[in-house]
Design a protein around this motif. Structure first.
Motif, PDB file in Angstrom:
ATOM      1  N   VAL A  44     -27.141 148.225 -46.081  1.00  0.00           N
ATOM      2  CA  VAL A  44     -28.192 147.470 -46.526  1.00  0.00           C
ATOM      3  C   VAL A  44     -28.044 145.738 -45.161  1.00  0.00           C
ATOM      4  CG1 VAL A  44     -28.612 145.045 -47.108  1.00  0.00           C
ATOM      5  CG2 VAL A  44     -28.023 147.313 -49.070  1.00  0.00           C
ATOM      6  N   ALA A  45     -28.802 145.991 -44.399  1.00  0.00           N
ATOM      7  CA  ALA A  45     -29.438 145.129 -43.281  1.00  0.00           C
ATOM      8  C   ALA A  45     -29.563 144.400 -44.065  1.00  0.00           C
ATOM      9  CB  ALA A  45     -29.046 145.977 -41.979  1.00  0.00           C
ATOM     10  N   ASP A  46     -29.989 142.674 -43.797  1.00  0.00           N
ATOM     11  CA  ASP A  46     -30.559 141.763 -43.364  1.00  0.00           C
ATOM     12  C   ASP A  46     -31.336 140.920 -42.294  1.00  0.00           C
ATOM     13  OD1 ASP A  46     -32.299 140.080 -44.655  1.00  0.00           O
ATOM     14  OD2 ASP A  46     -30.951 138.645 -45.583  1.00  0.00           O
ATOM     15  N   GLY A  47     -32.503 141.418 -41.954  1.00  0.00           N
ATOM     16  CA  GLY A  47     -32.559 140.653 -40.611  1.00  0.00           C
ATOM     17  C   GLY A  47     -33.025 139.835 -40.693  1.00  0.00           C
ATOM     18  N   MET A  48     -32.419 138.640 -39.336  1.00  0.00           N
ATOM     19  CA  MET A  48     -33.301 136.987 -39.124  1.00  0.00           C
ATOM     20  C   MET A  48     -33.579 137.072 -38.435  1.00  0.00           C
ATOM     21  SD  MET A  48     -29.882 136.089 -41.272  1.00  0.00           S
ATOM     22  CE  MET A  48     -28.548 136.671 -40.707  1.00  0.00           C
ATOM     23  N   GLY A  49     -34.274 136.308 -37.376  1.00  0.00           N
ATOM     24  CA  GLY A  49     -34.462 135.745 -36.521  1.00  0.00           C
ATOM     25  C   GLY A  49     -35.896 136.155 -35.782  1.00  0.00           C
ATOM     26  N   GLY A  50     -36.791 135.301 -36.591  1.00  0.00           N
ATOM     27  CA  GLY A  50     -38.321 135.864 -36.477  1.00  0.00           C
ATOM     28  C   GLY A  50     -38.771 137.186 -37.146  1.00  0.00           C
ATOM     29  N   LYS A  51     -40.138 136.797 -36.779  1.00  0.00           N
ATOM     30  CA  LYS A  51     -40.785 138.306 -37.219  1.00  0.00           C
ATOM     31  C   LYS A  51     -40.658 139.485 -37.257  1.00  0.00           C
ATOM     32  CE  LYS A  51     -45.453 137.753 -34.654  1.00  0.00           C
ATOM     33  NZ  LYS A  51     -46.688 137.407 -34.098  1.00  0.00           N
ATOM     34  N   SER A  52     -40.559 139.484 -35.800  1.00  0.00           N
ATOM     35  CA  SER A  52     -40.195 141.494 -35.628  1.00  0.00           C
ATOM     36  C   SER A  52     -38.458 140.850 -34.822  1.00  0.00           C
ATOM     37  CB  SER A  52     -40.735 141.774 -33.917  1.00  0.00           C
ATOM     38  OG  SER A  52     -40.366 140.265 -33.049  1.00  0.00           O
ATOM     39  N   GLY A  53     -38.295 139.583 -34.638  1.00  0.00           N
ATOM     40  CA  GLY A  53     -36.370 139.769 -34.142  1.00  0.00           C
ATOM     41  C   GLY A  53     -35.688 140.788 -35.535  1.00  0.00           C
ATOM     42  N   GLY A  54     -35.449 139.510 -36.525  1.00  0.00           N
ATOM     43  CA  GLY A  54     -34.783 140.121 -37.978  1.00  0.00           C
ATOM     44  C   GLY A  54     -35.034 141.774 -37.918  1.00  0.00           C
ATOM     45  N   ARG A  55     -36.773 142.066 -37.921  1.00  0.00           N
ATOM     46  CA  ARG A  55     -36.052 143.755 -38.203  1.00  0.00           C
ATOM     47  C   ARG A  55     -35.703 144.593 -37.432  1.00  0.00           C
ATOM     48  NH1 ARG A  55     -39.147 146.577 -41.861  1.00  0.00           N
ATOM     49  NH2 ARG A  55     -38.956 149.166 -41.059  1.00  0.00           N
ATOM     50  N   LYS A  56     -35.894 144.078 -35.785  1.00  0.00           N
ATOM     51  CA  LYS A  56     -34.828 144.853 -34.767  1.00  0.00           C
ATOM     52  C   LYS A  56     -33.929 144.811 -34.745  1.00  0.00           C
ATOM     53  CE  LYS A  56     -38.545 143.745 -31.193  1.00  0.00           C
ATOM     54  NZ  LYS A  56     -38.815 142.804 -29.676  1.00  0.00           N
ATOM     55  N   ALA A  57     -33.241 144.204 -35.539  1.00  0.00           N
ATOM     56  CA  ALA A  57     -31.604 143.985 -35.813  1.00  0.00           C
ATOM     57  C   ALA A  57     -31.462 144.695 -36.975  1.00  0.00           C
ATOM     58  CB  ALA A  57     -31.358 142.269 -35.954  1.00  0.00           C
ATOM     59  N   ALA A  58     -32.542 144.549 -38.204  1.00  0.00           N
ATOM     60  CA  ALA A  58     -31.564 145.472 -39.099  1.00  0.00           C
ATOM     61  C   ALA A  58     -31.868 147.170 -38.504  1.00  0.00           C
ATOM     62  CB  ALA A  58     -32.877 145.133 -40.121  1.00  0.00           C
ATOM     63  N   ASP A  59     -33.577 147.351 -37.954  1.00  0.00           N
ATOM     64  CA  ASP A  59     -32.569 148.787 -37.388  1.00  0.00           C
ATOM     65  C   ASP A  59     -31.846 149.246 -36.251  1.00  0.00           C
ATOM     66  OD1 ASP A  59     -35.759 148.635 -39.018  1.00  0.00           O
ATOM     67  OD2 ASP A  59     -36.824 148.599 -36.632  1.00  0.00           O
TER      68      ASP A  59
END
Length: 254
Positions: A44-59
């Motif tokens: 499980v990866a829970d991304g953080m950092g703005g509307k797209s930044g968090g998803r990029k991190a989790a991806d």
């Protein structure tokens, strides 16, 4: 007359929901090894950092895990070292993403590698891994967070930590300027009836360990995942975070 020992199989399921957020920044996956039965990686990866930044991190965490696990050779390579490499490489790639995208993407990580009856796990941030035997929790990861530190020091109870105004302040995760300091552990003897649960704070926030253990023990992983998501959504009362979970249970084969 002697009886053959009971064999086992791994039953698994994942679940994910956007909650009441505008964007989905969690990622979750359980990956079965392509060449070795009884070996899988859950994360499980829970991304953080703005509307797209968090998803990029989790991806990036998910992509790194897929690439490393595809090359992993069970029995010849060290499972714990694979998980350390996952943390190191995902952290580096998230940092590179931050430079190129002018965002500040971060991500938690909760990952377990099951190989036969042995499990290695690693985590950074406040996504958790639980180990249950039947309905009883044997252990769970301790969050790398400000409120967990206060709990450890006796300043807060677990219940007070849930509603603390700084409950989302992390002391460690992937993608920060500081190198992550992940915590790892090994379970040497998984038994029939054991369950492993990795989940983001959007899920565990709404349940006691006893509730989680009862659900995982009583229902098959797919039904358990659906029930936990639905109940978390009810308890969030319109204010729920992204939530994700990955369940593995050791089931018998006569």
């Amino acid at each position: 007359m002697t009886r053959n020992p009971i064999g086992f199989r791994l039953s698994a399921a994942t679940g994910i929901h956007r909650g009441d957020r505008a964007y989905q920044q969690d990622q979750v996956q359980i990956i079965g090894h392509a060449r070795v039965p009884g070996c899988l990686l859950g994360l499980v990866a829970d991304g953080m950092g703005g509307k797209s930044g968090g998803r990029k991190a989790a991806d990036q965490v998910l992509l790194t895990a897929q690439q490393l696990f595809e090359r992993y050779v069970p029995g010849e390579e060290d499972a714990a070292e694979l998980l350390r490499q996952l943390v190191s490489e995902a952290h580096l790639m998230i940092r590179l993403t931050a430079i190129s995208a002018e965002e500040e993407p971060h991500s938690t990580l909760a990952a377990y590698l099951v190989q036969g009856r042995r499990c290695h796990w690693i985590h950074s941030g406040d996504s958790r891994i639980y180990h249950f035997r039947g309905p009883r929790m044997l252990t769970r990861t301790l969050d790398q967070s400000y409120v967990q530190r206060l709990v450890d020091e006796g300043e807060l109870t677990e219940q007070e930590a849930l509603v603390h105004p700084q409950s989302n302040l992390l002391t460690g995760c992937l993608g920060t300027v500081q190198e992550p300091t992940p915590v790892e552990s090994t379970i040497e003897g998984l038994e029939i009836g054991d369950s492993l649960l990795a989940c983001s704070d959007g899920l565990w926030h709404y349940f006691t360990p006893a509730e989680l253990g009862t659900v995982l023990h009583s229902l098959a992983p797919r039904e358990a995942a659906e029930l936990l998501i639905n109940k978390a959504r009810q308890r969030a009362k319109g204010g729920g975070d992204n939530l994700s979970l990955a369940i593995v249970r050791i089931d018998p084969i006569e």
